[in-house]
Design an enzyme around this catalytic site. Structure first.
Site, short mmCIF file in Angstrom:
data_model
loop_
_atom_site.label_atom_id
_atom_site.label_comp_id
_atom_site.label_asym_id
_atom_site.label_seq_id
_atom_site.Cartn_x
_atom_site.Cartn_y
_atom_site.Cartn_z
N HIS A 1 0.82 -1.21 0.00
CA HIS A 1 0.00 0.00 0.00
C HIS A 1 0.86 1.26 0.00
O HIS A 1 2.06 1.21 0.26
CB HIS A 1 -0.93 0.03 1.21
CG HIS A 1 -0.20 0.10 2.52
ND1 HIS A 1 0.45 -0.98 3.07
CD2 HIS A 1 0.01 1.13 3.38
CE1 HIS A 1 1.02 -0.63 4.22
NE2 HIS A 1 0.77 0.66 4.43
N HIS B 1 4.78 0.34 0.44
CA HIS B 1 5.47 -0.44 1.47
C HIS B 1 4.59 -1.57 1.96
O HIS B 1 3.37 -1.58 1.76
CB HIS B 1 5.97 0.44 2.62
CG HIS B 1 4.91 1.24 3.31
ND1 HIS B 1 4.44 2.43 2.81
CD2 HIS B 1 4.22 1.02 4.44
CE1 HIS B 1 3.51 2.91 3.61
NE2 HIS B 1 3.34 2.07 4.62
N ASP C 1 0.29 4.87 2.00
CA ASP C 1 -0.60 5.47 3.00
C ASP C 1 -1.34 6.68 2.44
O ASP C 1 -0.77 7.46 1.67
CB ASP C 1 0.21 5.95 4.22
CG ASP C 1 1.00 4.83 4.88
OD1 ASP C 1 0.54 3.69 4.91
OD2 ASP C 1 2.10 5.15 5.38
N ARG D 1 4.59 6.14 14.37
CA ARG D 1 4.54 6.77 13.04
C ARG D 1 4.01 8.20 13.11
O ARG D 1 2.95 8.43 13.68
CB ARG D 1 3.63 5.95 12.12
CG ARG D 1 3.60 6.48 10.70
CD ARG D 1 2.66 5.65 9.84
NE ARG D 1 1.48 6.43 9.53
CZ ARG D 1 0.47 5.99 8.78
NH1 ARG D 1 0.50 4.76 8.28
NH2 ARG D 1 -0.56 6.76 8.53
C1 OGA Z 1 2.85 2.23 8.36
C2 OGA Z 1 3.15 0.87 7.96
C3 OGA Z 1 5.01 -0.64 8.14
C4 OGA Z 1 5.74 -1.37 9.22
O1 OGA Z 1 3.34 2.64 9.42
O2 OGA Z 1 2.17 2.94 7.61
O3 OGA Z 1 2.59 0.38 7.00
O4 OGA Z 1 6.72 -2.04 8.87
N1 OGA Z 1 4.10 0.27 8.68
O5 OGA Z 1 5.37 -1.25 10.38
MN MN Z 2 1.55 2.01 5.86
#
Ligand code: OGA
Ligand code: MN
Length: 288
Positions: free
Chosen positions: A103, A263, A105, A278
């Site tokens: 995806h 990612h 974000d 995040r």
């Molecule tokens: C995010 C996500 C990836 C991870 O934080 O948006 O997809 O490796 N995380 O935690």
């Molecule tokens: Mn993500």
């Protein structure tokens, strides 16, 4: 303009996307010239990795604010006392993780977020790597005929099926181990059209801007043709030659660009806790 921190260097990974940045201590205030240099590197490399950083949540917030205004994600539960930080947590007894499918974000927003700064807080003993795919490389390597077909097209992005009232994490009661990760399903009601191919706002390069999680159809095609073209684009974009696998360590930080990359969080550490923080940065409207 002041000179950026002279020690800042970006060393490309051995893959098609990403660079390791050294020479900057993210616990200290970021000067504007270094912030500009980081934006430029982000546009060039798609994701910036930092090692051996030691930052508090307050310093994480200050770093983000030195780069751009913070976007508070309306669907993720925030870290206690820090509404600006989304908590990405998988407990030892949980099966599902967050972000376990490819995806980008926030593509469901009219003005999608630039990207996020993800800080490792607790890592499993092994596993829990994150894959990044280059949407520059994905676009550049498409067959000429496919590029001609999608240049100028637009696609619909939605959060309804992921975060809305009918989403799997709310309705799958048998396997539901999602805990208190998500909130505000009533806010997942808007849909938005974006160009299938964008001009990256920082680098000016063309990038493929559809993703498997949030892109639901391509304008002007019958449903079955739209679904087939999307699946063709997704299958192409996730080819191994477009991917870099990032291995986290204590002190690692990843700062990615959602317009240049996808990612995926690998979910291969059952029985262990993984906790990440995040912060998401405000973006700009996208054009083809
Ligand atoms: C995010 C996500 C990836 C991870 O934080 O948006 O997809 O490796 N995380 O935690
Ligand atoms: Mn993500």
């Amino acid at each position: 303009m002041p000179e950026p921190d002279a020690r800042l260097t970006a060393t490309p990974t051995d893959g098609p996307v990403g660079a390791f940045v050294s020479g900057v201590d993210l616990s200290r205030p970021l000067d504007p010239a270094t912030a500009t240099a980081l934006h430029t590197a982000l546009g060039d490399y798609g994701v910036l990795f930092f090692r051996d950083q030691d930052i508090t949540p307050e310093q994480h917030i200050a770093f983000a604010q030195a780069l751009a205004p913070i976007v508070i994600n309306r669907f993720f539960t925030p870290v206690a006392e820090h509404p600006q930080i989304a908590e990405m947590r998988k407990e030892a007894d949980q099966k599902n993780n967050i972000g376990g499918a490819w995806h980008a974000d926030h593509s469901y927003d009219e003005i999608p977020a630039t990207g996020s700064i993800l800080v490792a807080r607790e890592l499993p003993p092994t596993g829990g790597d994150t894959l990044f795919a280059s949407m520059y490389a994905a676009y550049d390597s498409l067959p000429e005929a496919t590029r001609a077909q999608i240049d100028g097209a637009r696609a619909l992005h939605s959060s309804r099926h992921v975060f809305g009232a009918g989403a799997a994490h709310l309705t799958d009661t048998e396997n539901n181990d999602q805990g208190d990760r998500y909130r505000n399903p009533e806010a997942a009601t808007q849909d938005v059209w974006h160009p299938v191919v964008i001009r990256h706002p920082i680098s000016g390069r063309k990038a493929l801007y559809v993703n498997p999680d949030f892109t639901v159809r391509i304008d002007g095609l019958p449903e079955d043709e739209s679904a087939a073209l999307l699946e063709e684009l997704f299958a192409h974009a996730r080819r191994p030659e477009h991917i870099y696998r990032f291995v986290w360590a204590p002190g690692s930080i990843a700062f990615w660009d959602n317009r240049a990359t996808w990612h995926l969080a690998l979910n291969d550490y059952h029985g262990h806790r993984r906790l990440m923080h995040r912060i998401t940065l405000e973006g700009v409207a996208l054009s083809g």
